[in-house]
Design a protein around this motif. Structure first.
Motif, mmCIF file in Angstrom:
data_model
loop_
_atom_site.group_PDB
_atom_site.id
_atom_site.type_symbol
_atom_site.label_atom_id
_atom_site.label_comp_id
_atom_site.label_asym_id
_atom_site.label_seq_id
_atom_site.Cartn_x
_atom_site.Cartn_y
_atom_site.Cartn_z
ATOM 1 N N TYR A 217 0.738 -1.328 -0.275
ATOM 2 C CA TYR A 217 0.133 -0.045 -0.027
ATOM 3 C C TYR A 217 0.739 1.062 -0.052
ATOM 4 C CZ TYR A 217 -3.688 -3.259 1.102
ATOM 5 O OH TYR A 217 -4.682 -4.381 1.365
ATOM 6 N N ASP A 218 0.655 2.050 -0.709
ATOM 7 C CA ASP A 218 1.130 3.473 -0.810
ATOM 8 C C ASP A 218 1.006 4.231 0.539
ATOM 9 O OD1 ASP A 218 2.047 3.733 -3.826
ATOM 10 O OD2 ASP A 218 0.051 3.269 -3.824
ATOM 11 N N ILE A 219 -0.299 4.280 0.986
ATOM 12 C CA ILE A 219 -0.603 5.101 2.306
ATOM 13 C C ILE A 219 -1.339 4.133 3.290
ATOM 14 C CG2 ILE A 219 -2.003 7.041 3.237
ATOM 15 C CD1 ILE A 219 0.269 7.876 1.438
ATOM 16 N N LYS A 220 -0.733 3.998 4.632
ATOM 17 C CA LYS A 220 -1.173 3.507 5.847
ATOM 18 C C LYS A 220 -1.826 4.460 6.776
ATOM 19 C CE LYS A 220 1.924 -0.447 4.599
ATOM 20 N NZ LYS A 220 2.855 -1.448 5.295
ATOM 21 N N VAL A 221 -3.070 4.274 7.153
ATOM 22 C CA VAL A 221 -3.824 5.134 7.961
ATOM 23 C C VAL A 221 -4.172 3.985 9.060
ATOM 24 C CG1 VAL A 221 -5.640 6.586 8.358
ATOM 25 C CG2 VAL A 221 -4.464 6.514 6.180
ATOM 26 N N ILE A 222 -4.214 4.746 10.481
ATOM 27 C CA ILE A 222 -5.178 4.050 11.233
ATOM 28 C C ILE A 222 -6.055 4.794 12.067
ATOM 29 C CG2 ILE A 222 -3.379 4.796 13.057
ATOM 30 C CD1 ILE A 222 -3.851 1.959 14.434
ATOM 31 N N ILE B 262 8.778 5.890 1.748
ATOM 32 C CA ILE B 262 7.479 5.714 2.337
ATOM 33 C C ILE B 262 7.029 7.003 3.258
ATOM 34 C CG2 ILE B 262 6.064 4.421 4.044
ATOM 35 C CD1 ILE B 262 7.609 1.988 2.868
ATOM 36 N N TYR B 263 7.807 7.428 4.140
ATOM 37 C CA TYR B 263 7.648 8.573 4.967
ATOM 38 C C TYR B 263 7.344 9.736 4.434
ATOM 39 C CZ TYR B 263 7.338 11.360 9.328
ATOM 40 O OH TYR B 263 6.982 12.223 10.338
ATOM 41 N N LYS B 264 8.365 10.167 3.374
ATOM 42 C CA LYS B 264 8.066 11.315 2.612
ATOM 43 C C LYS B 264 6.802 11.405 1.701
ATOM 44 C CE LYS B 264 10.551 13.710 -1.408
ATOM 45 N NZ LYS B 264 11.610 13.514 -2.119
ATOM 46 N N GLY B 265 6.367 10.116 1.121
ATOM 47 C CA GLY B 265 4.975 10.197 0.539
ATOM 48 C C GLY B 265 4.031 10.430 1.493
ATOM 49 N N HIS B 266 3.988 9.991 2.697
ATOM 50 C CA HIS B 266 3.131 10.311 3.793
ATOM 51 C C HIS B 266 3.127 11.657 4.187
ATOM 52 C CE1 HIS B 266 2.701 5.915 4.156
ATOM 53 N NE2 HIS B 266 1.603 6.131 4.843
ATOM 54 N N THR B 267 4.183 12.361 4.247
ATOM 55 C CA THR B 267 4.186 13.829 4.303
ATOM 56 C C THR B 267 3.596 14.535 3.370
ATOM 57 O OG1 THR B 267 6.533 14.065 3.669
ATOM 58 C CG2 THR B 267 5.891 13.578 5.900
ATOM 59 N N LYS B 268 3.842 14.346 2.192
ATOM 60 C CA LYS B 268 3.258 14.880 0.903
ATOM 61 C C LYS B 268 1.701 14.901 0.919
ATOM 62 C CE LYS B 268 5.330 14.267 -3.036
ATOM 63 N NZ LYS B 268 5.914 13.572 -4.232
ATOM 64 N N LEU B 269 1.122 13.655 1.158
ATOM 65 C CA LEU B 269 -0.220 13.639 1.293
ATOM 66 C C LEU B 269 -0.837 14.513 2.516
ATOM 67 C CD1 LEU B 269 -2.929 12.464 0.501
ATOM 68 C CD2 LEU B 269 -2.397 10.375 2.055
ATOM 69 N N PHE B 270 -0.127 14.377 3.622
ATOM 70 C CA PHE B 270 -0.509 15.127 4.842
ATOM 71 C C PHE B 270 -0.641 16.876 4.411
ATOM 72 C CE2 PHE B 270 -0.328 17.116 9.123
ATOM 73 C CZ PHE B 270 -1.252 16.303 9.730
ATOM 74 N N GLU B 271 0.447 17.148 3.546
ATOM 75 C CA GLU B 271 0.382 18.493 3.335
ATOM 76 C C GLU B 271 -1.104 18.651 2.335
ATOM 77 O OE1 GLU B 271 4.100 19.015 1.174
ATOM 78 O OE2 GLU B 271 5.493 18.928 3.050
ATOM 79 N N ASN C 147 5.080 3.567 -4.417
ATOM 80 C CA ASN C 147 5.855 2.468 -4.192
ATOM 81 C C ASN C 147 6.163 1.927 -5.696
ATOM 82 O OD1 ASN C 147 3.628 0.909 -4.792
ATOM 83 N ND2 ASN C 147 3.124 0.562 -2.649
ATOM 84 N N GLY C 148 5.791 2.105 -6.567
ATOM 85 C CA GLY C 148 6.129 1.725 -7.971
ATOM 86 C C GLY C 148 5.517 0.480 -8.509
ATOM 87 N N ASP C 149 4.357 0.023 -7.918
ATOM 88 C CA ASP C 149 3.965 -1.361 -8.234
ATOM 89 C C ASP C 149 2.831 -1.120 -9.233
ATOM 90 O OD1 ASP C 149 1.934 -0.191 -6.571
ATOM 91 O OD2 ASP C 149 1.767 -1.708 -5.097
ATOM 92 N N GLY C 150 2.526 0.119 -9.648
ATOM 93 C CA GLY C 150 1.568 0.424 -10.667
ATOM 94 C C GLY C 150 0.350 0.695 -10.293
ATOM 95 N N LYS C 151 0.060 0.494 -8.826
ATOM 96 C CA LYS C 151 -1.231 0.869 -8.144
ATOM 97 C C LYS C 151 -1.213 2.106 -7.370
ATOM 98 C CE LYS C 151 -2.194 -4.184 -7.769
ATOM 99 N NZ LYS C 151 -2.332 -5.198 -6.689
ATOM 100 N N ILE C 152 -2.201 2.922 -7.127
ATOM 101 C CA ILE C 152 -2.433 3.866 -6.066
ATOM 102 C C ILE C 152 -3.432 3.491 -5.252
ATOM 103 C CG2 ILE C 152 -3.118 6.047 -5.875
ATOM 104 C CD1 ILE C 152 -2.588 6.363 -8.926
ATOM 105 N N ASN C 153 -3.021 3.052 -3.903
ATOM 106 C CA ASN C 153 -4.068 2.855 -2.946
ATOM 107 C C ASN C 153 -3.267 2.894 -1.506
ATOM 108 O OD1 ASN C 153 -1.759 0.985 -2.748
ATOM 109 N ND2 ASN C 153 -2.778 -0.821 -3.241
ATOM 110 N N ALA C 154 -4.441 2.800 -0.526
ATOM 111 C CA ALA C 154 -4.373 3.032 1.040
ATOM 112 C C ALA C 154 -5.129 2.045 1.671
ATOM 113 C CB ALA C 154 -4.868 4.433 1.076
ATOM 114 N N ILE C 155 -4.449 1.792 2.826
ATOM 115 C CA ILE C 155 -5.057 0.976 3.785
ATOM 116 C C ILE C 155 -5.522 1.595 5.184
ATOM 117 C CG2 ILE C 155 -2.899 -0.062 4.483
ATOM 118 C CD1 ILE C 155 -4.518 -2.679 4.944
#
Length: 256
Positions: free
Chosen positions: A62-67, A238-247, A95-103
């Motif tokens: 998963y690109d993004i992991k939320v709780i 991974i962390y950089k991607g999450h911070t970009k999304l948070f922004e 993550n370069g797997d061809g999918k855009i997803n979150a869990i």
């Protein structure tokens, strides 16, 4: 002692001589007799290793992991709705797997006060309806939910956090969260403290209201501080991607 002579009628056999199997079947039987448990353990280890490798290779990434941790009970479909809101805003394969997803991981967590209030309400309802009083949430349930949440957050497995004040305060006291200033470079006007905002105060929360409809009004949005992992490049990305999304979440404006 009388010495035995080696003759054709009575050949001499050295008692120390190792008898070797004379056929493949005999060899297998001899091997199995002596090395049965060694073989079983070795085969089990090989199978287990192969299964672990297969699971790792086929495990969804998963690109993004939320709780979410709080008093809302979210089933799989409702957690997926929350995940889809983050996925829709992300619009980037991290993550370069061809999918855009979150869990989204979900933990049903009641504070002692919330537990007592719901327990009292259940008692009143049972009296009014003349039914047997049933309230299944216990201190053990709370501790399990706390441990699960804290483990996911502490390990950095879940980075973006939606949670009730009760769990937020516990993790905040353990310095689990990054400051808004660290992530954004500024503190938003609608910030509730140096580390968090209320989800309902963001345009993101308002625009995707249907995804968050079961979450309480006071659900807190924050982000895990970076876990020190010795320069792990994958985790850094991974962390950089999450911070970009948070922004994006904080700066999101409802389309006009």
């Amino acid at each position: 002692m009388e010495k035995l002579e080696n003759t054709e009628s009575t050949p001499y056999v050295d008692p120390n001589e190792i008898k070797r199997p004379t056929s493949f079947k005999a060899w297998v039987e001899n091997y199995w007799y002596h090395y049965k448990w060694h073989t079983i353990v070795a085969v089990f280890a090989v199978i287990l290793g192969a299964m672990l490798v297969f699971q790792m290779a086929t495990k969804e990434k998963y690109d993004i992991k939320v709780i979410y941790s709080g008093p809302a009970q979210l089933d799989g479909g409702e957690l997926e709705k929350v995940s889809n809101a983050f996925t829709e805003l992300l619009k980037e394969d991290l993550n370069g797997d061809g999918k855009i997803n979150a869990i989204t991981y979900g933990e049903y967590l009641l504070s002692p006060e919330q537990q007592k209030a719901l327990e009292d309400e259940a008692k009143k309802q049972s009296i009014a309806e003349n039914t047997e009083y049933v309230f299944l949430y216990t201190a053990e349930n709370r501790n399990n939910a706390l441990n699960n949440t804290n483990t996911l957050v502490a390990a950095g497995e879940a980075i973006i956090c939606l949670m009730d004040k009760y769990n937020y305060d516990i993790l905040r006291s353990n310095n689990a969260f990054a400051t808004l200033e660290d992530i954004l470079g500024y503190k938003p006007d609608f910030a509730r403290d140096d580390y968090s905002v209320y989800l309902k105060d963001t345009d993101f929360g308002k625009y995707f209201e249907s995804a968050f409809e079961l979450l309480p009004e006071d659900t807190i949005l924050c982000i895990r501080g970076k876990v020190v992992v010795g320069g792990d490049r994958e985790y850094e990305e991974i962390y950089k991607g999450h911070t970009k999304l948070f922004e994006k979440i904080i700066s999101f404006e409802i389309p006009k």
